[in-house]
Design an enzyme around this catalytic site. Sequence first.
Site, mmCIF file in Angstrom:
data_model
loop_
_atom_site.group_PDB
_atom_site.id
_atom_site.type_symbol
_atom_site.label_atom_id
_atom_site.label_comp_id
_atom_site.label_asym_id
_atom_site.label_seq_id
_atom_site.Cartn_x
_atom_site.Cartn_y
_atom_site.Cartn_z
ATOM 1 N N ASP A 1 43.995 46.185 42.812
ATOM 2 C CA ASP A 1 43.106 47.354 42.840
ATOM 3 C C ASP A 1 43.904 48.642 42.630
ATOM 4 O OD1 ASP A 1 41.001 45.690 43.440
ATOM 5 O OD2 ASP A 1 41.163 46.004 45.611
HETATM 6 N N1 URA Z 1 42.619 41.670 47.236
HETATM 7 C C1 URA Z 1 42.101 42.919 47.242
HETATM 8 O O1 URA Z 1 41.167 43.197 47.981
HETATM 9 N N2 URA Z 1 42.656 43.836 46.451
HETATM 10 C C2 URA Z 1 43.703 43.594 45.628
HETATM 11 O O2 URA Z 1 44.168 44.480 44.927
HETATM 12 C C3 URA Z 1 44.224 42.288 45.624
HETATM 13 C C4 URA Z 1 43.654 41.331 46.425
#
Ligand code: URA
Length: 241
Positions: free
Chosen positions: A104
């Site tokens: 993310d």
């Molecule tokens: N899980 C998440 O919630 N975000 C990420 O970036 C990776 C795994």
Amino acid sequence: MNEERLQKVIAAAGVASRRHAEEMITQGRVTVNDHVVRVLGVKVTPEDKVSVDGVPLTREKKQYFLFYKPRGVITAVSDDKGRKVVTDFFEEVQERLYPVGRLDYDTSGALIMTNDGDFANMMMHPKFNIDKQYVAKVKGVPQGVELMPLRQGITIEGRKLAKAKAKVLSRDRTKQTAIVELTIHQGLNHQVKKMLKAVGYPVLKLSRVAFGPLTLDGLQPGDYRKLSHHEVHALKGEAGN
Ligand code: URA
């Protein structure tokens, strides 16, 4: 050693589709080390000189990097809103790299960058069980037992997730936060955030500290390093198990 089918190599160089490359071969338009090859099934190594209509192919070398993605960077090769993307950190690398999976925007941590499509697909395929380890700062102070549903396989949005490893690393009772370590091998969208929210501990900050055997040791956010042959091999081996 590193042998690939001729038509695949021609296609990977962007000259033609694999099917069209096969036609080019049977039409006698392809040479390997200056000898015309008209049969299908010939394999070549990166050392072989392959030409189509007398023009040598420029073959991209396979590249594999471990990148410490900082927060505030998009896991993409471009962004129409002009935000920073992971490939901005690789301007001095000539090959066209892309990320293996995604983190993310507000998540930092270990991200593999490569130009090897087969390898990327292998790493992301759900049937391969590469462990990904995350460290999250959560709101609230969980007891170990409260993470039990994650260890047993929690159901989120109607889907039962695989068992995860989950433990509390530290607790800050004054600030009412805790640090939790979670190891999963699936890669669903926002999976870690959803899992921790589902047990009542929303994520405040998230970092992926390991991807399979690769850790962030020696890297700062924004840094990257090349993977060794051994590491690439180990990742392929891990995916196969
Ligand atoms: N899980 C998440 O919630 N975000 C990420 O970036 C990776 C795994």
